[in-house]
Design a protein around this motif. Structure first.
Motif, PDB file in Angstrom:
ATOM      1  N   GLN A  39       0.835  -1.190   0.000  1.00 10.72           N
ATOM      2  CA  GLN A  39       0.000   0.000   0.000  1.00 10.72           C
ATOM      3  C   GLN A  39       0.876   1.249   0.000  1.00 10.72           C
ATOM      4  OE1 GLN A  39      -3.187  -0.227  -0.450  1.00 10.72           O
ATOM      5  NE2 GLN A  39      -3.141  -2.441  -0.354  1.00 10.72           N
ATOM      6  N   ILE A 154      -6.780   4.370  -2.410  1.00 11.33           N
ATOM      7  CA  ILE A 154      -6.145   5.140  -1.345  1.00 11.33           C
ATOM      8  C   ILE A 154      -7.002   6.354  -0.983  1.00 11.33           C
ATOM      9  CG2 ILE A 154      -4.149   6.591  -0.790  1.00 11.33           C
ATOM     10  CD1 ILE A 154      -2.447   4.687  -2.454  1.00 11.33           C
ATOM     11  N   ILE A 155      -7.537   7.035  -1.988  1.00 13.35           N
ATOM     12  CA  ILE A 155      -8.387   8.209  -1.735  1.00 13.35           C
ATOM     13  C   ILE A 155      -9.625   7.811  -0.932  1.00 13.35           C
ATOM     14  CG2 ILE A 155      -9.850   9.959  -2.823  1.00 13.35           C
ATOM     15  CD1 ILE A 155      -7.825  10.057  -5.124  1.00 13.35           C
ATOM     16  N   ARG A 157      -9.995   5.184   0.956  1.00 16.70           N
ATOM     17  CA  ARG A 157      -9.588   4.738   2.285  1.00 16.70           C
ATOM     18  C   ARG A 157      -9.322   5.927   3.197  1.00 16.70           C
ATOM     19  NH1 ARG A 157      -5.311   2.368   0.914  1.00 16.70           N
ATOM     20  NH2 ARG A 157      -6.401   0.593   0.026  1.00 16.70           N
ATOM     21  N   ARG A 158      -8.749   6.975   2.644  1.00 15.04           N
ATOM     22  CA  ARG A 158      -8.497   8.175   3.441  1.00 15.04           C
ATOM     23  C   ARG A 158      -9.797   8.861   3.834  1.00 15.04           C
ATOM     24  NH1 ARG A 158      -3.219  11.248   0.784  1.00 15.04           N
ATOM     25  NH2 ARG A 158      -1.652   9.847   1.720  1.00 15.04           N
ATOM     26  N   ASN A 161     -11.247   7.176   6.718  1.00 18.19           N
ATOM     27  CA  ASN A 161     -10.532   7.485   7.954  1.00 18.19           C
ATOM     28  C   ASN A 161     -10.757   8.916   8.428  1.00 18.19           C
ATOM     29  OD1 ASN A 161      -9.420   4.897   8.001  1.00 18.19           O
ATOM     30  ND2 ASN A 161      -7.595   5.518   6.856  1.00 18.19           N
ATOM     31  N   GLU A 163     -10.268  11.760   6.646  1.00 18.23           N
ATOM     32  CA  GLU A 163      -9.408  12.780   6.043  1.00 18.23           C
ATOM     33  C   GLU A 163     -10.173  13.514   4.942  1.00 18.23           C
ATOM     34  OE1 GLU A 163      -5.010  13.099   3.862  1.00 18.23           O
ATOM     35  OE2 GLU A 163      -5.688  11.229   4.804  1.00 18.23           O
ATOM     36  N   ALA A 168      -6.536  14.395   0.162  1.00 16.20           N
ATOM     37  CA  ALA A 168      -6.186  13.161  -0.552  1.00 16.20           C
ATOM     38  C   ALA A 168      -5.888  13.448  -2.019  1.00 16.20           C
ATOM     39  CB  ALA A 168      -7.321  12.149  -0.424  1.00 16.20           C
ATOM     40  N   ASP A 171      -2.529  15.259  -2.413  1.00 21.49           N
ATOM     41  CA  ASP A 171      -1.408  14.327  -2.265  1.00 21.49           C
ATOM     42  C   ASP A 171      -1.209  13.513  -3.543  1.00 21.49           C
ATOM     43  OD1 ASP A 171       0.546  12.699  -0.550  1.00 21.49           O
ATOM     44  OD2 ASP A 171      -0.851  11.157  -1.244  1.00 21.49           O
TER      45      ASP A 171
END
Length: 286
Positions: A39, A154-155, A157-158, A161, A163, A168, A171
Motif C-alpha cells: 500500500q 487510497i483516496i 480509504r483516506r 478514515n 481525512e 487526498a 497528495d
C-alpha cells in the motif's frame, strides 16, 4: 576480419533481445501497475532500476556499440572503448520508464474523471461519487494493481478514515506530477470551498483531457513513420561502411589508418549528433 561475422551475429541477437525485453518490461507491473500486496504511495516521477535491469540494459546496448566501433575502426580496443558508452543508458531507460508510467496514468485518469462525472450527474455526493467511480474503474481495469484503481482505493480509504477529500487529491496530484491532475485538483478544491458547480467542472475537465489525449495520439501516429525513416537513415551509413569494409577491404583501407581514422571519427560523431537531433525533434510533448 575473422571477428566480423561473430560481431554482427552478436549485434543482431542483442537487438532482438532488446526488443523482446523492452516489450516485456512495458507489460510488466513496474510500468503499468503496482504490486497489490503493498500500500506504499507511489511517486510517478521516480523509478528505481533494479541491479538486473541496469546490467541487462548495459549489456544489450554495449554489443551494438562494440559492433559499430569495430566497423568504423577495425580495432577491438576501440570497439571496447565505444561500448563503454552503454553505462550511460540506464539513466535514459529510467526516464523512459517514468514517461511510460505517467502516460499510462494520464489515460486512466481521464477515464476516472468520466466515471466521476457520471456519478455526480446522477445526483450523488462527492464522496459517494468517488466510491462509485472506484467500482466502475475496477470493472474497466480488472487488475487490482492498476495505477488508477490503486490511487482511488487510497483516496477512498483516506475518506473512510476521516481525512478531507481535498487533502487526498492534493497528495495524489503532488505524487503524480501530471499537469491534468494538478489542474483538476486546483479547480476541484476551489469549487469545493466556494460551492462551485462540480458537475460542470468534471465534464469540462474530462473533455479537455480527452481532446489533449486525442491530439497527442494523432501526433504520435503522424510521426511514427518519420521515426522509422530516421532510424533507417541512421543505420544505413553504418551498413554501407560495413558492407564496403568487409567486401572490399583494399578500397576502404585508407580510412583505417592515418587521417582516415580522423575522418571515420568525424563521421561517427556526425551520425551520433544526427541521432540526438532527430530524437529531440521527434520527442513532442503535448
Amino acid at each position: 576480419m575473422h571477428l566480423a561475422a561473430p560481431t554482427f551475429i552478436l549485434g543482431a541477437i542483442s537487438w532482438v533481445l532488446f526488443i523482446w525485453w523492452d516489450r516485456k518490461k512495458k507489460a510488466s507491473h513496474p510500468v503499468h501497475s503496482v504490486d497489490k500486496s503493498t500500500q506504499a504511495l507511489i511517486r510517478y516521477d521516480e523509478y528505481l532500476l533494479s541491479s538486473k535491469e541496469k546490467v541487462l540494459s548495459i549489456f544489450i546496448l554495449a554489443i551494438p556499440l562494440s559492433m559499430i566501433g569495430y566497423v568504423f575502426y577495425k580495432s577491438m580496443i576501440m570497439a571496447l572503448l565505444l561500448s563503454l558508452l552503454a553505462i550511460l543508458y540506464p539513466r535514459y531507460y529510467q526516464g523512459h520508464m517514468i514517461r511510460l508510467r505517467k502516460n499510462k496514468l494520464n489515460v486512466q485518469f481521464k477515464q476516472a474523471l468520466s466515471c466521476l462525472s457520471s456519478s455526480l450527474s446522477a445526483g450523488k455526493s462527492v464522496e459517494t461519487a468517488f466510491r462509485e467511480a472506484l467500482e466502475d474503474l475496477r470493472v474497466l481495469y480488472p487488475d487490482p494493481s492498476c495505477f488508477i484503481v490503486h490511487e482511488f482505493s487510497i483516496i477512498c480509504r483516506r475518506m473512510e478514515n476521516g481525512e478531507p477529500i481535498e487533502a487526498a487529491l492534493m497528495d495524489f496530484s503532488q505524487r503524480a506530477h501530471l499537469e491534468d491532475a494538478a489542474s483538476f485538483t486546483d479547480v476541484f478544491v476551489t469549487c469545493k470551498r466556494t460551492g462551485g458547480n462540480l458537475i460542470e467542472v468534471m465534464k469540462r475537465t474530462s473533455g479537455i483531457i480527452g481532446e489533449k489525449l486525442e491530439i497527442k495520439q494523432d501526433i504520435t501516429v503522424m510521426i511514427a513513420q518519420k521515426k522509422f525513416e530516421s532510424r533507417v537513415l541512421l543505420i544505413a551509413p553504418i551498413l554501407i561502411v560495413a558492407l564496403l569494409s568487409f567486401t572490399s577491404p583494399e578500397y576502404m583501407e585508407p580510412l583505417y589508418k592515418g587521417i582516415g581514422l580522423i575522418i571515420m571519427s568525424l563521421c561517427l560523431l556526425l551520425l551520433a549528433a544526427c541521432g540526438l537531433l532527430t530524437h529531440k525533434i521527434m520527442n513532442i510533448k503535448v
